[in-house]
Design a protein around this motif. Structure first.
Motif, PDB file in Angstrom:
ATOM      1  N   LEU A 287       5.367  -3.810  -8.967  1.00 52.26           N
ATOM      2  CA  LEU A 287       5.997  -5.128  -8.971  1.00 52.26           C
ATOM      3  C   LEU A 287       5.960  -5.659  -7.548  1.00 52.26           C
ATOM      4  N   GLU A 288       5.253  -6.761  -7.356  1.00 54.70           N
ATOM      5  CA  GLU A 288       5.083  -7.335  -6.022  1.00 54.70           C
ATOM      6  C   GLU A 288       5.993  -8.546  -5.864  1.00 54.70           C
ATOM      7  N   ASP A 289       7.012  -8.395  -5.041  1.00 50.80           N
ATOM      8  CA  ASP A 289       7.954  -9.477  -4.755  1.00 50.80           C
ATOM      9  C   ASP A 289       7.441 -10.242  -3.549  1.00 50.80           C
ATOM     10  N   ASP A 290       6.830 -11.404  -3.790  1.00 52.20           N
ATOM     11  CA  ASP A 290       6.278 -12.229  -2.704  1.00 52.20           C
ATOM     12  C   ASP A 290       7.284 -13.316  -2.362  1.00 52.20           C
ATOM     13  N   TYR A 291       8.449 -12.886  -1.870  1.00 47.01           N
ATOM     14  CA  TYR A 291       9.608 -13.779  -1.768  1.00 47.01           C
ATOM     15  C   TYR A 291       9.475 -14.856  -0.708  1.00 47.01           C
ATOM     16  N   GLU A 311      -4.559  -5.756 -13.191  1.00 47.07           N
ATOM     17  CA  GLU A 311      -4.128  -5.044 -14.390  1.00 47.07           C
ATOM     18  C   GLU A 311      -3.037  -4.017 -14.120  1.00 47.07           C
ATOM     19  N   HIS A 312      -2.737  -3.777 -12.842  1.00 46.87           N
ATOM     20  CA  HIS A 312      -1.696  -2.803 -12.524  1.00 46.87           C
ATOM     21  C   HIS A 312      -0.621  -3.362 -11.594  1.00 46.87           C
ATOM     22  N   VAL A 313      -0.742  -4.645 -11.257  1.00 46.88           N
ATOM     23  CA  VAL A 313       0.239  -5.278 -10.372  1.00 46.88           C
ATOM     24  C   VAL A 313       0.808  -6.510 -11.058  1.00 46.88           C
TER      25      VAL A 313
END
Length: 487
Positions: A287-291, A311-313
């Motif tokens: 889970l990429e939090d690009d805050y 496909e994995h992020v």
């Protein structure tokens, strides 16, 4: 209606109920009932009462009983009786009621004079004129179906605009069909883990790894869905993702790879590749939090990890930092296998993000206003960061600011053992801010650094100078300086 209640509406022209229950003689009960009716305003001044003979017949009382009651109330001044005009309620002021004394409200602490908490942009800088113009254009061009039940994926206009923008600005491999609009990052987490405690579980399951320092309420959302979080250590290269191989039960990891929150700094390229390899090898998810991905000052923008393996992020973003947290819009760019599960968790109709706000944001992005606003705010926040760094260099050189190449906050590294006292000193100066300890995972094992997390984007422009002066007064003194801070 109880027999003790008699409706006199037909007699006196108003909807009145006389209660003849209670202790005492019939005369006393009637006097009390009529007196209460006058006192409470149910018999207003000037109201003509029925003749005592008629009222006695209606109430089933002796005539003398009613006549005596009228005479008593006349003597007390509640009624008047004149030949030819009958018995009326006296033209007199209603008794003054003593107002109930409200319970004293509990003492509330005074609001801080300066808000230097992280996570909020300058509210005064919201682009009201441009946003209003975009809203008008979007409303004028909106198709009829925009005013019907909402698509849980979000308006296609916004999903297309986001796909174009995220591909261009953040290196995300985005397809409108893989984007699901939500009301912000917290909402995205709830959707991804919805139903974990129920039959069949949620879209994602735990345990999940998280960075040793991060937002506590994000961990609380996972915990509320029954997901245990496992902390990863941090160093100058970001999260120590190699520790994932030591935790075989972990199914995914939540990261802030572009700008670690709150300590600052991007995830090292080798670790970006390593976490993607880990997810591929074990079927895990990142889970990429690009805050705050748009705000970079002293280095080239760091693209999204999602671009390495869509496909994995899961890429997560919102406008809470770039525009305003009042605009409740965020998005998920999902692996194909997760789209249906998230839509099922969200429901058949959009219940969270206004379709009109979505159309406005789509128009705002398509017209180039979003880019212009981000560029303007990037310059403004860079100037604020520079003022903070220059002030520290001049008046508190023993304090180092880190994580300053990007974002909307800085971490002021403090001498060991001084964080708690510095937070308290800041409070005495009327400053709201947090120490690093407020963001530490309760199971973290890495040594706890001392520091203050300073949100330099939060104050309005005219208040920033005074907030900075107050902050300097709250900092612990360096060696050889007098106690009481730098002033």
């Amino acid at each position: 209606m109880p027999e003790s209640w008699v409706n006199l509406a037909e007699r006196i022209g108003s909807d009145l109920h006389v209660d003849l229950s209670g202790p005492g003689s019939r005369r006393a009960v009637l006097i009390r009932a009529l007196r209460d009716a006058v006192r409470e305003g149910r018999l207003p001044p000037g109201t003509r009462l029925p003749p005592y003979r008629s009222l006695a017949a209606d109430l089933g009382l002796a005539r003398n009983t009613v006549a005596d009651a009228y005479a008593e109330l006349v003597a007390e001044g509640w009624l008047t009786a004149r030949q030819g005009s009958g018995t009326r309620v006296a033209e007199r002021a209603a008794p003054v009621r003593r107002p109930r004394q409200p319970k004293p409200a509990p003492a509330r602490p005074a609001a801080p004079a300066y808000n230097l908490r992280q996570g909020t942009p300058d509210a005064a800088s919201f682009p009201r004129t441009a946003w209003l113009a975009a809203a008008r254009r979007a409303l004028a061009a909106a198709p009829n179906d925009a005013f019907g039940p909402g698509d849980p994926r979000g308006r296609i206009e916004l999903r297309r605009a986001l796909a174009d923008y995220l591909t261009r600005a953040r290196g995300v491999r985005a397809d409108p069909e893989r984007i699901v609009v939500c009301s912000g990052f917290a909402h995205a987490l709830r959707l991804l883990f919805a139903g974990t405690r129920g039959v069949g579980g949620g879209v994602l399951r735990g345990p999940f790894a998280v960075e040793s320092y991060g937002l506590g309420f994000h961990r609380d959302i996972l915990a509320g869905s029954g997901v245990r979080t496992v902390p990863l250590g941090l160093d100058e290269r970001g999260a120590r993702v190699e520790e994932l191989s030591e935790r075989p039960r972990v199914r995914g990891v939540l990261l802030t790879p572009a700008h670690q929150f709150p300590t600052g700094g991007p995830l090292h390229p080798e670790r970006r590749a390593a976490v993607v390899d880990w997810a591929r090898a074990g079927g895990g998810v990142v889970l990429e939090d690009d805050y705050d991905g748009e705000f970079r000052y002293d280095r080239e923008p760091v693209g999204a990890v999602q671009g390495l393996d869509p496909e994995h992020v899961v890429y997560l973003g919102s406008v809470s930092k770039s525009l305003s947290p009042a605009v409740r819009l965020g998005w998920m760019v999902l692996p194909e296998r997760l789209v249906d599960g998230v839509l099922a968790a969200k429901g058949e109709r959009e219940a969270w993000a206004s379709a009109l706000d979505q159309l406005t944001l789509a128009e705002f992005i398509a017209a180039g206003q979003y880019d212009r606003h981000v560029r303007r705010m990037r310059q403004a926040y860079r100037r604020r960061r520079d003022r903070l760094v220059d002030a520290l260099a001049e008046r508190a050189p023993h304090i180092t600011a880190t994580g300053i190449a990007a974002g909307l906050h800085a971490v002021l590294r403090l001498p060991p053992g001084t964080e708690a006292s510095a937070v308290k000193a800041a409070s005495w100066q009327g400053i709201a801010l947090d120490g690093l300890a407020a963001f530490r995972h309760p199971e973290a094992t890495m040594p706890p650094p001392a520091g203050l997390v300073v949100g330099y984007a939060t104050p309005t422009e005219h208040a920033y100078g005074a907030a900075l002066e107050a902050l300097l007064r709250a900092l612990p003194p360096g060696e050889g300086e007098a106690e009481g801070g730098v002033g």
